[in-house]
Motif scaffolding. Structure first.
Motif, PDB file in Angstrom:
ATOM      1  N   PRO A  60      -7.494   5.733 -10.484  1.00 41.73           N
ATOM      2  CA  PRO A  60      -6.719   6.680  -9.665  1.00 41.73           C
ATOM      3  C   PRO A  60      -5.654   5.979  -8.829  1.00 41.73           C
ATOM      4  O   PRO A  60      -5.892   4.904  -8.281  1.00 41.73           O
ATOM      5  N   ARG A  61      -4.473   6.609  -8.752  1.00 46.25           N
ATOM      6  CA  ARG A  61      -3.375   6.085  -7.941  1.00 46.25           C
ATOM      7  C   ARG A  61      -3.470   6.651  -6.533  1.00 46.25           C
ATOM      8  O   ARG A  61      -3.879   7.792  -6.346  1.00 46.25           O
ATOM      9  N   VAL A  62      -3.076   5.817  -5.569  1.00 45.28           N
ATOM     10  CA  VAL A  62      -3.084   6.257  -4.180  1.00 45.28           C
ATOM     11  C   VAL A  62      -1.715   5.964  -3.560  1.00 45.28           C
ATOM     12  O   VAL A  62      -1.015   5.036  -3.972  1.00 45.28           O
ATOM     13  N   PRO A  63      -1.299   6.766  -2.579  1.00 43.22           N
ATOM     14  CA  PRO A  63       0.017   6.542  -1.957  1.00 43.22           C
ATOM     15  C   PRO A  63       0.014   5.292  -1.072  1.00 43.22           C
ATOM     16  O   PRO A  63      -1.010   4.923  -0.501  1.00 43.22           O
ATOM     17  N   VAL A  64       1.197   4.672  -0.987  1.00 38.61           N
ATOM     18  CA  VAL A  64       1.386   3.504  -0.133  1.00 38.61           C
ATOM     19  C   VAL A  64       2.632   3.719   0.721  1.00 38.61           C
ATOM     20  O   VAL A  64       3.686   4.110   0.207  1.00 38.61           O
ATOM     21  N   THR A  65       2.511   3.486   2.006  1.00 36.23           N
ATOM     22  CA  THR A  65       3.640   3.580   2.928  1.00 36.23           C
ATOM     23  C   THR A  65       4.109   2.168   3.262  1.00 36.23           C
ATOM     24  O   THR A  65       3.295   1.312   3.636  1.00 36.23           O
ATOM     25  N   PHE A  66       5.426   1.926   3.122  1.00 37.19           N
ATOM     26  CA  PHE A  66       5.956   0.580   3.292  1.00 37.19           C
ATOM     27  C   PHE A  66       6.815   0.448   4.541  1.00 37.19           C
ATOM     28  O   PHE A  66       7.624   1.334   4.854  1.00 37.19           O
ATOM     29  N   ARG A  67       6.659  -0.684   5.224  1.00 37.77           N
ATOM     30  CA  ARG A  67       7.527  -1.005   6.356  1.00 37.77           C
ATOM     31  C   ARG A  67       8.936  -1.277   5.866  1.00 37.77           C
ATOM     32  O   ARG A  67       9.919  -0.859   6.475  1.00 37.77           O
ATOM     33  N   TYR A  68       9.039  -2.012   4.747  1.00 38.08           N
ATOM     34  CA  TYR A  68      10.349  -2.320   4.160  1.00 38.08           C
ATOM     35  C   TYR A  68      10.504  -1.510   2.877  1.00 38.08           C
ATOM     36  O   TYR A  68      10.534  -2.047   1.767  1.00 38.08           O
ATOM     37  N   ALA A  69      10.620  -0.215   3.045  1.00 38.90           N
ATOM     38  CA  ALA A  69      10.651   0.689   1.894  1.00 38.90           C
ATOM     39  C   ALA A  69      11.900   0.505   1.045  1.00 38.90           C
ATOM     40  O   ALA A  69      11.880   0.769  -0.160  1.00 38.90           O
ATOM     41  N   ASP A  70      12.998   0.040   1.663  1.00 41.75           N
ATOM     42  CA  ASP A  70      14.246  -0.091   0.919  1.00 41.75           C
ATOM     43  C   ASP A  70      14.194  -1.215  -0.110  1.00 41.75           C
ATOM     44  O   ASP A  70      15.024  -1.251  -1.025  1.00 41.75           O
ATOM     45  N   GLU A  71      13.231  -2.131   0.004  1.00 41.99           N
ATOM     46  CA  GLU A  71      13.095  -3.213  -0.971  1.00 41.99           C
ATOM     47  C   GLU A  71      11.737  -3.171  -1.663  1.00 41.99           C
ATOM     48  O   GLU A  71      11.326  -4.157  -2.279  1.00 41.99           O
ATOM     49  N   SER A  72      11.050  -2.054  -1.580  1.00 44.93           N
ATOM     50  CA  SER A  72       9.726  -1.921  -2.185  1.00 44.93           C
ATOM     51  C   SER A  72       9.741  -0.866  -3.280  1.00 44.93           C
ATOM     52  O   SER A  72      10.499   0.108  -3.211  1.00 44.93           O
ATOM     53  N   ASP A  73       8.899  -1.070  -4.282  1.00 39.53           N
ATOM     54  CA  ASP A  73       8.744  -0.079  -5.344  1.00 39.53           C
ATOM     55  C   ASP A  73       7.789   1.010  -4.862  1.00 39.53           C
ATOM     56  O   ASP A  73       6.661   0.705  -4.455  1.00 39.53           O
ATOM     57  N   PRO A  74       8.222   2.267  -4.897  1.00 41.14           N
ATOM     58  CA  PRO A  74       7.370   3.346  -4.383  1.00 41.14           C
ATOM     59  C   PRO A  74       6.114   3.535  -5.219  1.00 41.14           C
ATOM     60  O   PRO A  74       6.091   3.229  -6.413  1.00 41.14           O
ATOM     61  N   GLY A  75       5.076   4.037  -4.585  1.00 43.62           N
ATOM     62  CA  GLY A  75       3.809   4.281  -5.268  1.00 43.62           C
ATOM     63  C   GLY A  75       3.863   5.578  -6.060  1.00 43.62           C
ATOM     64  O   GLY A  75       4.942   6.112  -6.311  1.00 43.62           O
ATOM     65  N   PRO A  76       2.689   6.047  -6.426  1.00 44.69           N
ATOM     66  CA  PRO A  76       1.380   5.545  -6.015  1.00 44.69           C
ATOM     67  C   PRO A  76       0.961   4.279  -6.781  1.00 44.69           C
ATOM     68  O   PRO A  76       1.500   3.981  -7.848  1.00 44.69           O
ATOM     69  N   TYR A  77       0.020   3.532  -6.204  1.00 45.37           N
ATOM     70  CA  TYR A  77      -0.483   2.285  -6.775  1.00 45.37           C
ATOM     71  C   TYR A  77      -1.963   2.466  -7.131  1.00 45.37           C
ATOM     72  O   TYR A  77      -2.703   3.135  -6.393  1.00 45.37           O
ATOM     73  N   PRO A  78      -2.432   1.855  -8.220  1.00 46.48           N
ATOM     74  CA  PRO A  78      -3.838   2.014  -8.636  1.00 46.48           C
ATOM     75  C   PRO A  78      -4.770   1.067  -7.874  1.00 46.48           C
ATOM     76  O   PRO A  78      -5.392   0.176  -8.454  1.00 46.48           O
ATOM     77  N   ILE A  79      -4.877   1.249  -6.579  1.00 45.59           N
ATOM     78  CA  ILE A  79      -5.654   0.340  -5.737  1.00 45.59           C
ATOM     79  C   ILE A  79      -7.026   0.944  -5.462  1.00 45.59           C
ATOM     80  O   ILE A  79      -7.130   2.010  -4.838  1.00 45.59           O
TER      81      ILE A  79
END
Length: 279
Positions: A60-79
Motif C-alpha cells: 500500500p502507498r501512503v502520502p508523504v509531505t515534504f519540506r522541500y517539495a519543489d525538489e521532491s518527487d510527490p507520493g504516495p510512497y510504498p512505505i
C-alpha cells in the motif's frame, strides 16, 4: 547489481585519467586520514549504516509531505508503517528511509523522515523516486534523499554481495566533512557554501591506486578494496572524512571490515572530473 551494467554507478573507471587536481583535493580531505567503514557495527544502540526495506508491488502507498517539495518527487510512497529508519526511531540524524519495490524495480528514498499516525502517512525533508530499470538523472540543481541528488541504495556496501558473491561490482557512496560549492556528473546538487577550488565537489569519484597491494588483505576487506580499484567511491553527502556507506546486516563481522582502515587518503586518486556546476 541494482542498476543496468552501463549505469555510472557500475562503470569500470580503472583506466580513466587522473584529475589534474587530484593530490590537492586528496590533501584537502586528508591524505593521512584512513578509510572508515560506516556500517557493520552497533552505533548508539542502533545498527550502523543505512537500512533499506524490500516490498512487493502490492505494498500500500501512503502520502508523504515534504519540506522541500519543489525538489521532491510527490507520493504516495510504498512505505510500510514499520519501515526501518536510519539510526532507529529516535534518531536525530539523517533518518533516511529507503524502500525498494522489487516487482517494479523502483526505489523510493526519503531524507529526514518521520512517520505520522503510526505510519499512515509520513513527513520528510526531501524524497526521490528512481526507476532502476530505466534510470535518469535528477533535474539539474535538484537534491534527492542525498546531498548529491543521487540514489543511495545502489552505492551501499551490502552483505550479500561483499560476503556472499564475494565481488563488488559498483562504486560505493562516501562522505567528507567539507565539500565544495559545486557538483560534477553524475551528481545534480551540492550542499556547501565553500568555494575553495581544492575542496571536493559532490559527484567526485576517487579510486584506490592500482599500485596499492591488496594481497595482505582477505575476506570482505579485500573484496571492498579490489572493488575500489575498479569502480571507486562517489562523493554523495557531507559527513565523516572517507566514511564509506553500507547497509546494516546482522551477519556483518565488524572485525573483518576493520583492515580497510589501513588505507589512507594518499592511497587514493581522483578520477578526472567533468564540468563543475556551481549554480
Amino acid at each position: 547489481m541494482l542498476l543496468p551494467s552501463e549505469d555510472e554507478w557500475n562503470r569500470d573507471v580503472s583506466s580513466d585519467e587522473v584529475d589534474p587536481r587530484s593530490e590537492a583535493i586528496i590533501a584537502s580531505i586528508g591524505a593521512d586520514k584512513p578509510l572508515h567503514e560506516d556500517f557493520g557495527l552497533i552505533w548508539k544502540g542502533a545498527p550502523g549504516g543505512i537500512p533499506y526495506y524490500v516490498v512487493k508491488g502490492d505494498q500500500p502507498r501512503v502520502p508523504v509531505t515534504f519540506r522541500y517539495a519543489d525538489e521532491s518527487d510527490p507520493g504516495p510512497y510504498p512505505i510500510p508503517p514499520d519501515a526501518w529508519i536510519e539510526g532507529g526511531p529516535q534518531a536525530e540524524g539523517d533518518r533516511h528511509v529507503l524502500v525498494l519495490d522489487r516487482d517494479a524495480m523502483k526505489l523510493y528514498e526519503l531524507f529526514h523522515a518521520f512517520p505520522v499516525n503510526g505510519g499512515k502517512s509520513w513527513k520528510a525533508s526531501s524524497g526521490a523516486i528512481f526507476d532502476l530499470k530505466n534510470p535518469k538523472p535528477r533535474p539539474a540543481g535538484w537534491t534527492s534523499a542525498d546531498a548529491a541528488g543521487l540514489p543511495i541504495l545502489p552505492g551501499l556496501a551490502r552483505y550479500d554481495e561483499i560476503c556472499g558473491a564475494g565481488v563488488l561490482r559498483h562504486a560505493l557512496r562516501f562522505t567528507v566533512r567539507k565539500s565544495r560549492h559545486g557538483y560534477v556528473s553524475p551528481a545534480s546538487h551540492f550542499a556547501s557554501p565553500h568555494m575553495e577550488e581544492n575542496l571536493p565537489p559532490m559527484g567526485m569519484r576517487v579510486r584506490l591506486k592500482a599500485s596499492f597491494d591488496t594481497t595482505p588483505f582477505q575476506g570482505p576487506a579485500k573484496v571492498i578494496l579490489e572493488g575500489l580499484k575498479k569502480h571507486g567511491l562517489i562523493l554523495a553527502d557531507n559527513g565523516g572524512d572517507w566514511y564509506i556507506s553500507g547497509a546494516p546486516d546482522d551477519r556483518w563481522v565488524h572485525e573483518s571490515l576493520l583492515p580497510i582502515r589501513r588505507v589512507k587518503g594518499r592511497d587514493l586518486e581522483v578520477v578526472k572530473m567533468g564540468e563543475l556546476v556551481t549554480r
